[in-house]
Motif scaffolding. Structure first.
Motif, mmCIF file in Angstrom:
data_model
loop_
_atom_site.group_PDB
_atom_site.id
_atom_site.type_symbol
_atom_site.label_atom_id
_atom_site.label_comp_id
_atom_site.label_asym_id
_atom_site.label_seq_id
_atom_site.Cartn_x
_atom_site.Cartn_y
_atom_site.Cartn_z
ATOM 1 N N GLN A 281 0.813 -1.233 0.083
ATOM 2 C CA GLN A 281 0.054 0.218 -0.176
ATOM 3 C C GLN A 281 0.751 1.234 0.082
ATOM 4 O O GLN A 281 0.341 2.287 0.401
ATOM 5 C CB GLN A 281 -1.203 -0.191 1.129
ATOM 6 N N ASP A 282 2.191 1.012 -0.650
ATOM 7 C CA ASP A 282 2.916 2.163 -0.491
ATOM 8 C C ASP A 282 2.762 3.068 -1.633
ATOM 9 O O ASP A 282 3.090 2.494 -3.096
ATOM 10 C CB ASP A 282 4.387 1.741 -0.569
ATOM 11 N N PRO A 283 2.323 4.195 -1.794
ATOM 12 C CA PRO A 283 1.751 4.895 -2.851
ATOM 13 C C PRO A 283 3.039 5.344 -3.723
ATOM 14 O O PRO A 283 3.132 5.347 -5.182
ATOM 15 C CB PRO A 283 1.103 6.333 -2.509
ATOM 16 N N VAL A 284 4.290 5.434 -3.103
ATOM 17 C CA VAL A 284 5.352 5.797 -4.087
ATOM 18 C C VAL A 284 5.825 4.238 -4.758
ATOM 19 O O VAL A 284 6.361 4.607 -5.967
ATOM 20 C CB VAL A 284 6.683 6.098 -2.922
ATOM 21 N N LEU A 285 5.986 3.372 -4.275
ATOM 22 C CA LEU A 285 6.153 2.125 -4.868
ATOM 23 C C LEU A 285 5.053 1.891 -5.951
ATOM 24 O O LEU A 285 5.318 1.435 -7.058
ATOM 25 C CB LEU A 285 6.422 1.075 -3.990
ATOM 26 N N ALA A 286 3.820 2.013 -5.747
ATOM 27 C CA ALA A 286 2.891 1.884 -6.864
ATOM 28 C C ALA A 286 3.011 2.626 -7.833
ATOM 29 O O ALA A 286 2.731 2.178 -9.005
ATOM 30 C CB ALA A 286 1.413 1.904 -5.909
ATOM 31 N N ARG A 287 3.193 3.977 -7.755
ATOM 32 C CA ARG A 287 3.537 5.031 -8.742
ATOM 33 C C ARG A 287 4.538 4.388 -9.486
ATOM 34 O O ARG A 287 4.692 4.430 -10.951
ATOM 35 C CB ARG A 287 3.518 6.436 -8.112
ATOM 36 N N ARG A 288 5.815 4.025 -8.889
ATOM 37 C CA ARG A 288 6.872 3.564 -9.519
ATOM 38 C C ARG A 288 6.555 2.457 -10.591
ATOM 39 O O ARG A 288 6.933 2.354 -11.726
ATOM 40 C CB ARG A 288 8.054 3.377 -8.703
#
Length: 307
Positions: A281-288
């Motif tokens: 649920q990490d938005p930074v990783l999800a966007r990456r």
């Protein structure tokens, strides 16, 4: 929301008459069980599979129980982006599309590659899922209440994506790569939900996992395959493992939520809201991952970024 004491089973799947679903990997295991139940409830189901003979055999098995089942074979090879594009074009010709159940996957094969050269588990389990979803979003958007259900796994817990070696050119550990692909599935539906809501889309995105279910997904597990029947007895059979996907596709859900067995340690039993790792649920990783997936596939879902 369903009470945890009761949960969701196939008995809770409402009438699906007039609806149409795409189920990937529908000829066997959990995909077959999802297809069987949807067909019994009156839905038209496109069996998105690579092997036509196996798909037709699955159709025949379902029609033995539900003679009037509305089923069709949708040829697709998730190891080939051209095949995924062709399948999406065929599916988009349907009058409507109410749901896409991203179920197909491979587990712990020896190092293999897709037609475009991607490591097979990441390529099939995530990039194939990403590509098909992106290509079908316009069709899904035309049907109010449509859903995208993406299958992750308990294996995503503790997993890490090797961003510097996505194609396994430096090293390959088959179990770690499988776990990473399942983390990618979790990050994908998390980000998909965020972007769909930001866009005001009518499509709902959720995730699910089957717990520990007895299927043929572990065909590369070697001698450990002998434990598969025992898994079905002690933990989840394939029909029960299908309950979270069925809830995601037809039951009461929250956008962006994750569904799985709520019995013993979250690996068996009726379906309900499941827990997932903080990394998933990490938005930074999800966007990456989202941006990387567009770069690798050349397919852009066209949804706005979310901060």
């Amino acid at each position: 929301m369903l009470k945890k004491s009761t949960g969701f089973t196939e008995a809770d799947v409402p009438d699906q008459s007039g609806k149409c679903f795409v189920v990937t990997g529908a000829n066997t295991g959990i995909g077959f069980e999802v297809t069987r139940v949807l067909a019994q409830r009156g839905a038209r189901v496109l069996l998105a599979c690579r092997d036509e003979a196996k798909a037709q055999e699955a159709i025949a098995r379902i029609k033995q129980v539900t003679p009037r089942a509305d089923l069709a074979f949708l040829p697709i090879d998730f190891a080939d982006l051209a095949s995924i594009r062709a399948a999406a074009e065929r599916a988009a010709r349907e009058p409507r599309l109410d749901g896409l159940i991203n179920n197909a996957g491979v587990m712990t094969p020896p190092l293999m590659r897709t037609k475009q050269g991607f490591e097979l588990q990441f390529g099939v389990n995530h990039l194939g899922c990403f590509a098909l979803t992106a290509l079908l979003l316009p069709k899904l958007s035309g049907t109010p209440g449509s859903r995208v259900v993406t299958t992750s796994s308990v294996a995503h817990n503790g997993a890490q994506i090797d961003w510097d070696d996505l194609n396994a050119e430096k090293s390959y550990n088959r179990m770690k790569r499988y776990a990473a692909s399942k983390l990618a599935n979790a990050l994908f539906f998390f980000e998909l939900d965020r972007r769909l809501r930001a866009a005001g889309s009518p499509v709902t995105a959720v995730g699910c996992h089957p717990g520990m279910a007895s299927t043929n997904l572990g065909r590369y597990m070697g001698p450990l395959q002998i434990l598969n029947p025992l898994v079905g007895v002690l933990l989840n059979s394939a029909d029960k493992g299908a309950w979270p996907a069925l809830q995601g596709a037809t039951g009461p859900v929250k956008p962006g939520a994750y569904y799985g067995p709520i019995g013993f340690r979250g690996v068996r039993g009726v379906s309900g809201e499941a827990s997932r790792s903080a990394v998933a649920q990490d938005p930074v990783l999800a966007r990456r991952l989202w941006d990387q997936s567009i770069a690798m596939t050349g397919i852009d879902p066209g949804l706005p970024s979310v901060n």
